[in-house]
Design an enzyme around this catalytic site. Structure first.
Site, PDB file in Angstrom:
ATOM      1  CG  ASP A   1      -2.290   0.425   0.992  1.00 39.15           C
ATOM      2  OD1 ASP A   1      -2.444   1.504   0.387  1.00 39.15           O
ATOM      3  OD2 ASP A   1      -3.228  -0.285   1.392  1.00 39.15           O
TER       4      ASP A   1
ATOM      5  CG  ASP B   1      -4.630   5.663   0.918  1.00 41.13           C
ATOM      6  OD1 ASP B   1      -5.476   4.778   1.125  1.00 41.13           O
ATOM      7  OD2 ASP B   1      -4.626   6.760   1.504  1.00 41.13           O
TER       8      ASP B   1
ATOM      9  CG  HIS C   1      -9.045  -1.344   4.316  1.00 48.52           C
ATOM     10  ND1 HIS C   1      -8.802  -1.357   2.963  1.00 48.52           N
ATOM     11  CD2 HIS C   1      -8.664  -0.118   4.753  1.00 48.52           C
ATOM     12  CE1 HIS C   1      -8.295  -0.195   2.602  1.00 48.52           C
ATOM     13  NE2 HIS C   1      -8.199   0.577   3.670  1.00 48.52           N
ATOM     14  CG  ASP C   2     -11.455   2.116   3.363  1.00 48.66           C
ATOM     15  OD1 ASP C   2     -10.953   2.077   4.502  1.00 48.66           O
ATOM     16  OD2 ASP C   2     -10.862   2.572   2.362  1.00 48.66           O
TER      17      ASP C   2
ATOM     18  CD  GLU D   1      -8.808   4.505  -1.659  1.00 46.66           C
ATOM     19  OE1 GLU D   1      -9.684   4.194  -0.851  1.00 46.66           O
ATOM     20  OE2 GLU D   1      -7.972   5.388  -1.427  1.00 46.66           O
TER      21      GLU D   1
HETATM   22  O1  TEU Z   1      -9.557   5.585   1.779  1.00 48.19           O
HETATM   23  C1  TEU Z   1      -9.918   6.692   1.014  1.00 48.19           C
HETATM   24  C2  TEU Z   1     -11.273   7.095   0.995  1.00 48.19           C
HETATM   25  O2  TEU Z   1     -11.629   7.742   0.054  1.00 48.19           O
HETATM   26  C3  TEU Z   1     -12.143   7.085   2.186  1.00 48.19           C
HETATM   27  O3  TEU Z   1     -13.123   7.981   1.820  1.00 48.19           O
HETATM   28  C4  TEU Z   1     -12.855   5.883   2.510  1.00 48.19           C
HETATM   29  O4  TEU Z   1     -13.449   5.330   1.376  1.00 48.19           O
HETATM   30  C5  TEU Z   1     -13.915   6.300   3.479  1.00 48.19           C
HETATM   31  O5  TEU Z   1     -13.255   6.627   4.660  1.00 48.19           O
HETATM   32  C6  TEU Z   1     -14.917   5.247   3.715  1.00 48.19           C
HETATM   33  O6  TEU Z   1     -15.962   5.769   4.469  1.00 48.19           O
HETATM   34  C7  TEU Z   1      -8.204   5.354   1.933  1.00 48.19           C
HETATM   35  C8  TEU Z   1      -7.973   4.128   2.778  1.00 48.19           C
HETATM   36  O7  TEU Z   1      -8.453   3.002   2.101  1.00 48.19           O
HETATM   37  C9  TEU Z   1      -8.609   4.340   4.110  1.00 48.19           C
HETATM   38  O8  TEU Z   1      -8.525   3.205   4.916  1.00 48.19           O
HETATM   39  C10 TEU Z   1      -7.913   5.518   4.757  1.00 48.19           C
HETATM   40  O9  TEU Z   1      -8.584   5.838   5.937  1.00 48.19           O
HETATM   41  C11 TEU Z   1      -7.880   6.737   3.853  1.00 48.19           C
HETATM   42  O10 TEU Z   1      -7.535   6.445   2.515  1.00 48.19           O
HETATM   43  C12 TEU Z   1      -6.834   7.705   4.340  1.00 48.19           C
HETATM   44  O11 TEU Z   1      -5.569   7.188   4.087  1.00 48.19           O
END
Ligand code: TEU
Ligand code: CA
Length: 596
Positions: free
Chosen positions: A142, A243, A367-368, A297
């Site tokens: 990542d 990310d 994971h989100d 992402e």
């Molecule tokens: O997530 C990015 C993101 O756009 C977030 O909006 C996420 O989809 C949202 O919090 C969900 O409700 C990435 C990572 O995958 C995430 O785990 C991190 O918290 C974030 O970036 C910051 O690095």
């Protein structure tokens, strides 16, 4: 004559040796094609190993604890590599394992070249990577470089004074009318700017206050990033998941949200002026020098903008995660209703927009997000297994590189959260402070939404067996509670049952691997408006497959469109046996694949 002979020997011997080496490579790499194959095409697409791969995402904190402190770690992952390889996946994507104070579980990096102490040491990382390679798999890392931790040495310097040599590593602005420099908001509640006492200026943080945004307009920052990328690639990493990569370029005039702003801040943050210059530079300086895979992402990136990042002729990224499907049921922490025709339409729109020069990803969670079976399937006892298998069928037969999230192969479900204390996620805690404690939102309402939207559902520990804490840890308490259903849903049980979701994934992945039509073949939705059946074909020349999914618990008789007859059954998730019929009788959540 003699000289000619010598010249021939000088030229030919190294060539023969090189050819032998390439030959060796071909035999030692199992499914992943050697680079010579990169010039071959299938259905117009350049063949690439990362287009044919199935990726398995690991969230290290929740995978497997090896030393009894309640926290997953690298040794824990290494101990389960055979379990992962057993699924037939080719690539592991490791969520951040770098040194971090964990304001956002590792997405706030303090040192990009150090392993988080809780996860182990660099030697443990090397051991893990070695184990991955020994099994002919690859591993991508990542890359979190839109922001760092505020505890990163660069930020510690940067905040000291306006003339510090690291000042421009981050984004600093003076107050505007005694307030924040603009009205941007953070993904984790409140303004995206924080006033720092040392200089009285504000720094930008699109995420938590402890995640200051790096200043990509500073060439030194970009080169620091390229260097750290090389550090990991030279160690043998096979690429990166990047990310929020579309957020790296900012309009330095920092205008307020546009007048027609619809509340989707990602869309605003993702359209910075220099994004493509920077990604192309990164490609030139780093990516082009390695045979790696990249997936950005891409929150906030629209359908129209997608080819700009992934069209191979532009030399940017290989693929992106586009957010239309995973945001279909939520806005922030709020849940909203959705329908299957909407989901199907997203795949179809993307398929039409991406030509042979671009490649898609398929993912239903990470994971989100919440657990796939609870969100898109039916996690009640009767339908959990068939619906998890139906969704696996969809994930692995749509067009694009599929991403499996840890635990989906077991049909792990959402956690039955009832109170705020059970959550860990900073997003949950900050919104609680900002909206519930200020009485804008009621407690009951908030928890009811989180039960259907919280990121913590995906972060509860992997369920390995029926022992306390699901065998994730020997500690009395895991860092986040294990789902109480671990006695029924766990890896040990799955490995002992030939009809488990795990073995269905394995069969499905095998079928995909040996069927080029399921990888490179054209996709066609046969019945876009059908509210519960997803019926589509994948075809490559004369090779044609029909996928029919009943995405509901109701049994139904489905008349195939376009006068089609189901052909020869290739795979079924229940015991359906019908072949060559114009009407298929599907049980609730039944999935079938036919060869036509
Ligand atoms: O997530 C990015 C993101 O756009 C977030 O909006 C996420 O989809 C949202 O919090 C969900 O409700 C990435 C990572 O995958 C995430 O785990 C991190 O918290 C974030 O970036 C910051 O690095
Ligand atoms: Ca541990």
């Amino acid at each position: 004559m003699k000289t000619l002979y010598l010249v021939i020997v000088i030229i030919a011997v190294p060539l023969i040796l090189a050819a032998c080496q390439t030959g060796n490579k071909t035999t030692t790499t199992e499914l992943l094609k050697p680079s010579a194959d990169n010039f071959a095409t299938a259905n117009g697409h350049t063949k690439k190993w990362w287009k044919e791969a199935v990726v398995y995402q690991i969230y290290p904190r929740s995978f497997k604890d090896s030393n009894g402190d309640g926290i997953g770690d690298l040794k824990g992952i290494t101990s389960q590599l055979d379990y992962i390889k057993g699924l037939g996946v080719d690539v592991i994507w490791l969520s951040p394992m770098y040194d971090s104070p964990n304001a956002d579980n590792g997405y706030d990096i303090r040192d990009y070249r150090k392993i988080m102490t809780e996860f182990g040491t660099m030697a443990d990382f090397d051991e893990l990577l070695k184990g991955v390679k020994q099994r002919n798999m690859k591993m991508i890392l990542d890359l979190v470089v839109n922001h760092s931790s505020d505890e990163h040495a660069w930020f510690a310097e940067s905040r000291k004074s306006k003339d510090n040599q690291y000042r421009d590593y981050y984004i600093w602005r003076p107050a505007k009318d005694d307030k924040e420099p603009n009205n941007w908001t953070s993904f984790f509640s409140g303004p995206a700017w924080k006033k720092d006492p040392a200089t009285g200026e504000y720094y930008l943080h699109l995420f938590a206050e402890k995640q200051p945004d790096l200043n990509w307009d500073n060439p030194k920052v970009r080169h620091e990033v390229y260097d750290l990328m090389k550090f990991w690639l030279d160690k043998g990493a096979d690429g990166f998941r990047m990310d929020v990569i579309p957020f790296i370029s900012k309009d330095q005039s920092f205008p307020d949200f546009p007048a027609d702003y619809d509340g989707n801040y990602g869309k605003v943050y993702a359209s910075g002026p220099k994004l493509h210059d920077y990604v192309q530079e990164m490609n030139r300086e780093v990516l082009s020098k390695y045979d790696v895979m990249t997936v950005g992402e891409a929150a906030g990136v629209t359908l129209e903008q997608t080819p700009l990042l992934v069209d191979e002729r532009r030399n940017e990224l290989n693929m992106i995660f586009q957010f239309d499907v995973v945001s279909i049921d939520r806005q922030g922490w709020r849940w909203k209703p959705w329908t299957w025709p909407e989901v199907k339409a997203i795949y179809t729109r993307y398929d039409k927009a991406l030509d042979v020069h671009s490649w898609n990803t398929v993912f239903l969670t990470n994971h989100d997000n919440t657990r796939v079976v609870s969100r898109f399937g039916d996690d009640t006892p009767q339908y959990r297994v068939p619906s998890a298998k139906a969704l696996a069928t969809m994930l692995l037969t749509l067009k694009g590189t599929p991403f499996v999230y840890q635990g989906d192969e077991l049909g792990m479900t959402n956690y039955p959260f009832t109170k705020i204390e059970e959550f860990d996620d900073i997003q949950v805690k900050n919104a609680w402070k900002a909206e519930v404690l200020t009485k804008q939102v009621g407690i009951v309402d908030y928890i009811a939404h989180l039960r259907k939207t919280s990121r913590d559902h995906a972060r509860t520990p992997m369920q390995w067996d029926e022992s306390p804490n699901g065998g994730f840890t020997t500690a009395a308490k895991a860092w986040l509670p294990v789902n109480p259903n671990y006695k029924e849903i766990n890896a040990k049980q799955a490995l002992a049952d030939q009809n488990s979701i795990y073995y269905y994934f394995k069969k499905m992945i095998e079928l995909r691997k040996r069927t080029p039509a399921l990888i490179y073949g054209d996709y066609k939705d046969l019945d876009p408006q059908n509210p519960t059946v997803f019926a589509y074909t994948r075809s490559l020349g004369a090779d044609k497959y029909l996928v029919v999914l009943n995405l509901s618990k109701n049994d139904l008789a489905y008349t195939l469109p376009e006068g089609l007859k189901a052909g020869q059954l290739a795979l079924s998730n229940l015991n359906g046996k019908e072949e060559n019929v114009p009407v298929v009788n599907l049980k609730g959540w039944e999935a079938r694949i036919y060869q036509l």
